[in-house]
Design a protein around this motif. Structure first.
Motif, short mmCIF file in Angstrom:
data_model
loop_
_atom_site.label_atom_id
_atom_site.label_comp_id
_atom_site.label_asym_id
_atom_site.label_seq_id
_atom_site.Cartn_x
_atom_site.Cartn_y
_atom_site.Cartn_z
N SER A 31 28.17 -7.68 32.55
CA SER A 31 27.83 -6.39 32.71
C SER A 31 26.99 -5.94 31.32
O SER A 31 26.74 -6.60 30.41
CB SER A 31 29.15 -5.69 32.37
OG SER A 31 29.96 -5.93 31.18
N GLY A 32 26.36 -4.65 31.33
CA GLY A 32 25.82 -4.26 30.49
C GLY A 32 25.47 -2.79 30.42
O GLY A 32 25.83 -2.30 31.54
N GLU A 33 24.81 -1.99 29.59
CA GLU A 33 24.52 -0.60 29.66
C GLU A 33 22.99 -0.50 29.28
O GLU A 33 22.35 -1.25 28.32
CB GLU A 33 25.58 0.05 28.59
CG GLU A 33 27.07 -0.12 29.04
CD GLU A 33 27.81 0.65 27.93
OE1 GLU A 33 27.28 0.87 26.97
OE2 GLU A 33 29.16 0.64 28.30
N THR A 34 22.47 0.64 29.64
CA THR A 34 21.22 1.04 29.37
C THR A 34 20.86 2.29 29.88
O THR A 34 21.79 3.16 30.24
CB THR A 34 20.30 0.14 30.14
OG1 THR A 34 18.92 0.34 29.58
CG2 THR A 34 20.26 0.43 31.80
N ASP A 35 19.72 2.93 29.12
CA ASP A 35 19.48 4.34 29.37
C ASP A 35 18.46 4.29 30.37
O ASP A 35 17.27 3.47 30.25
CB ASP A 35 19.29 5.35 28.14
CG ASP A 35 20.25 5.45 27.35
OD1 ASP A 35 21.28 5.89 27.89
OD2 ASP A 35 20.30 5.15 26.22
N ILE A 36 18.40 5.28 31.29
CA ILE A 36 17.16 5.45 32.15
C ILE A 36 16.49 6.50 31.75
O ILE A 36 17.14 7.57 31.77
CB ILE A 36 17.90 5.59 33.89
CG1 ILE A 36 18.45 4.29 34.22
CG2 ILE A 36 16.56 5.68 34.80
CD1 ILE A 36 17.77 3.09 34.14
#
Length: 243
Positions: free
Chosen positions: A117-122
């Motif tokens: 899993s991971g997190e990012t900003d669009i």
């Protein structure tokens, strides 16, 4: 080496690969929630998925990833889910804002064997990039190993064995002499992971044969094999590490 694993042929297609051997570029998308302003063009996301290769002594569960399910959740309950076998999927108009990305790897039988899993900003009008490392599930598996040698050539046999994890931690394995020219070890409480298994046949405390194998244990699966020594050195000779 004379250590021959009875199940190696069965898993020939899972030979050792580098961690970068399977990379899938995936672009996720979801329908914008109704609160999304009409002037927001949305953005896109490219996810690079990396898997870990298998080893030579393998579990009875196929650990090769055949497909990935990539899902994401974003602002205003936006969501997306896509499946890939390694091709590129591009979908536009992903809701802008923070996203959490989950990747699950499935084998050919449709069994999930790994995740990440991971997190990012669009950002609007831009393509964000996120690398997700997909790793086998944590937990305990079963390790079952047999060792054989010419019984007539070893008068006072015993086994010295060590299991060394990828982070350097080691544990001695208590093998039991189970018959003429044979010893066995089995534990259902071996932590999932990658190991080096080292085995020596001793005659009255002197090493007369030895082998080492890269080993993989998977949660809820059984890793088994047989190390066969067709010959040994006499106790007065040098230790022979059979290849």
């Amino acid at each position: 080496m004379n250590g021959v694993f009875s199940k190696r042929a069965r898993y020939a297609r899972t030979a050792v690969r580098t961690a970068a051997a399977l990379v899938a570029a995936i672009a996720l998308a979801g329908l914008a929630a109704c609160q999304l302003p009409v002037h927001d063009p949305g953005g896109s996301l490219e996810v690079n998925v990396g898997s870990i290769g298998t080893q030579s002594l393998l579990p009875d569960l196929d650990m090769d990833v055949d497909s990935y399910v990539v899902s994401g959740t974003g602002p205003n309950d936006a969501s997306s889910e896509r499946t890939t076998t390694g091709s590129t999927i591009v979908v536009e108009e992903l809701t802008t804002g923070p996203w959490t990305i989950d990747v699950v790897g499935y084998n050919l039988d449709g069994v999930d064997v790994a995740s990440g899993s991971g997190e990012t900003d669009i950002s609007a009008g831009e393509t964000s990039q996120l690398t997700v490392a997909v790793r086998p599930y944590e937990g305990a598996g079963t390790l079952s190993v047999s060792v054989t040698w010419p019984d007539a050539d070893v008068s006072d046999p015993s086994i010295a064995a060590e299991l060394v994890s990828s982070d350097g931690e080691s544990v001695n394995l208590p093998f039991t002499i189970s018959g003429a020219g044979q010893a066995t070890y089995e534990s259902a409480d071996t932590a999932a992971g990658y190991y080096t298994l080292s085995v020596q046949v001793l005659d009255a405390g002197t090493a007369v044969a030895g082998a080492a194998e890269a080993t993989r244990v998977a949660a809820g699966a059984t890793t088994s094999g047989t190390i066969e020594f067709s010959s040994v050195n006499p106790p007065t000779g040098d230790t022979d590490h059979h290849d």
